[in-house]
Design an enzyme around this catalytic site. Structure first.
Site, PDB file in Angstrom:
ATOM      1  CG  HIS A 183      -0.031  48.177  19.276  1.00 25.65           C
ATOM      2  ND1 HIS A 183      -0.393  46.846  20.193  1.00 25.65           N
ATOM      3  CD2 HIS A 183       0.509  48.862  20.109  1.00 25.65           C
ATOM      4  CE1 HIS A 183      -0.167  47.362  21.451  1.00 25.65           C
ATOM      5  NE2 HIS A 183       0.273  48.476  21.401  1.00 25.65           N
TER       6      HIS A 183
ATOM      7  CB  CYS B 154       2.719  47.032  23.221  1.00 29.89           C
ATOM      8  SG  CYS B 154       3.102  48.648  23.618  1.00 29.89           S
TER       9      CYS B 154
END
Ligand SMILES: NC(=O)CC[C@H](N)C(=O)O
Length: 497
Positions: free
Chosen positions: A420, A333
């Site tokens: 994630h 991310c």
């Protein structure tokens, strides 16, 4: 049985989340329909619910302890600090504003009603709700606007227990002082105490507990021993920084995670702890990357400013040299965004056009809309279920050859993804780690049959055991059902006369 309880603490990191998770697990094992709740959480570890709401990661873990799906009501207000002064405010799962502490005050009155309504919905749906406070209930400067501790306890008539961390020292003063600083109405809700992180001789502690009882008229419901190696996704970044560095062994796969100033969702790394033979270190300097087989640049709440820190520390250059030498790097991310060629950010940092580290053929553009999703895909031939929380949208440049990796790409020994939680998928994690080990030349083979879900369940059970074995559970049940004892004495705060 029906009822609720608020677990408050003398400080942040006293162990409220862990105690709340433990009580939830223990009750669930007794067959009680129980749910967790935290009115207001300040955390950069968050999770996306099945219906796309963002909540604190700790509440998602506590929901897992209860054996239920997390929902937005379990954490109606989430504050995500992007700098020392400003936080993004997430209400019922949606980011609604970016404010400083003064501006936040204006929101509070409205948010108390939101929090109380969420709690009411949970209480209607479940028999018991275990609520977690935030920080300390004795922040007297904030009491008037409080929605997470005594403000909530008063609004919902919750009995309160206060957890103190004996490892820090000063536990008696902080437990006594926490009660004594509250007004009479608040004191009447504080039923008693729990002592956490104890590693001394019980017989030395016992007289202190008796004296505390004499001084406050309140019970200590339990003394929880220090538990080593509880690497729990209920922890916050404070706990992360107290973690001792583990030694590397010859055949261990060495993972260095860059400890970004605004690190977010570091719980991604948690799944690596389930693999025997993996040693994870959080690092702050370029020198510490040197002997790592894999460097992970994790999520960040402040990509551009953390990228500045990565450059200042020399970590940027060290990562670029690693990549050039074909040594593994994984960006997740915010970390993936840093590895891109360029970043356009008029939203998070408002810095406009910034050069990334240029290790992946990708471009990042920040949007006002936050992506919250639960994607499912495939990598290394295995199914991967994950979650996404970001404003920055990464586009892979197809003009430059790269290989697909989850939603992102791989170029040489550098992998990047927005997802994630991908490492929680066992088959994918093991295939990825085997690839990393081969690329790094480390003789490491993932042990077969490791299940992160089982590992996590075992840890939650350990917390349930902790409560069952060291807490007067009969007294806790009584509190939940009947509220605080009626005859609790008032401690006169004294003060100067
Ligand atoms: N979860 C993350 O790492 C978020 C990265 C970045 N702060 C964004 O919002 O896009």
């Amino acid at each position: 049985m029906k009822g609720a309880l608020l677990v408050a603490g003398t400080t942040s990191d006293a162990g409220k989340s862990v105690v709340t998770a433990g009580i939830c697990r223990w009750l669930a094992r007794q067959g009680v329909r129980v749910a967790p709740f935290k009115a207001q959480n300040m955390s950069l570890n968050s999770f996306v619910t099945a219906d796309g709401a963002e909540i604190g990661r700790a509440q998602a873990t506590q929901a897992a302890a209860c054996g239920i799906e997390p929902t937005a009501d379990m954490n109606p207000v989430l504050l995500k600090p992007g700098s020392d002064r400003r936080s993004q405010v997430v209400v019922l799962g949606r980011a609604i504003a970016d404010v400083d502490a003064m501006e936040y005050g204006a929101f509070k009155a409205r948010l108390r009603a939101v929090a109380v309504e969420s709690l009411e919905r949970l209480r209607a749906e479940y028999d018991v709700v275990i609520c977690e406070g935030a920080g300390s209930p004795a922040e007297i400067n904030l009491r008037a606007g409080d929605i997470a501790n005594m403000g909530l306890a008063q609004a919902a008539r919750l009995p309160v227990i206060v957890v103190g961390d004996i490892d820090r020292g000063g536990v008696f003063a902080s437990l006594y002082g926490t009660v004594a600083l509250l007004d009479a109405a608040d004191q009447a809700l504080i039923a008693g105490f729990l002592i956490n992180k104890f590693r001394g001789a019980p017989e030395l502690l016992a007289p202190g507990l008796d004296m505390l009882h004499g001084l406050t008229g309140r019970e200590t419901y339990g003394v929880l021993p220090w538990l080593d190696g509880l690497w729990l996704d209920v922890e916050d970044s404070l706990a992360l920084d107290n973690r001792p560095a583990q030694p590397y062994r010859p055949h261990s796969l060495r993972v260095a995670v860059v400890r970004l100033p605004r690190i977010s969702n570091f719980t991604d790394i948690d799944a690596l702890a389930s693999e025997p033979g993996i040693v994870v270190r959080f690092v702050r300097s370029a020198a510490e990357l040197e002997d790592a087989d894999l460097v992970i640049i994790p999520g960040s709440r402040a990509t551009v400013s953390d990228l500045g820190w990565v450059r200042e520390t020399g970590i940027a250059q060290a990562v670029q040299e690693r990549a050039a030498a074909g040594r593994p790097v994984l960006g997740i991310c915010g970390g993936y965004q840093m590895l891109a060629r360029t970043i356009h950010d008029d939203i998070e940092s408002r810095k406009g056009h910034i050069d990334g580290l240029g290790l992946l053929p990708a471009t990042v553009r920040f949007t006002a809309e936050k992506t919250l999703a639960r994607p499912v895909g495939t990598a290394y031939g295995h199914r991967v279920a994950a979650y996404e929380i970001h404003h920055g949208v990464v586009t892979v440049d197809t003009a430059t050859p790269s290989r697909p990796f989850l939603d992102g790409c791989r170029s040489g020994s550098v992998w990047g993804t927005t997802w994630h939680g991908a490492l929680e998928n066992d088959a994918f994690r093991q295939a990825f780690l085997a690839d990393v080990a081969a690329t790094a030349g480390r003789p490491f083979t993932p042990a077969p049959g490791i299940s992160f879900a089982e590992f996590r369940a075992a840890r939650l059970d350990a917390l349930g055991d902790l409560i069952e074995q060291h807490v007067d559970t009969g007294a806790i049940l009584d509190l939940i059902e009947n509220g605080p004892p009626r005859d609790l004495p008032l401690i006169h705060p004294g003060g100067a006369r």
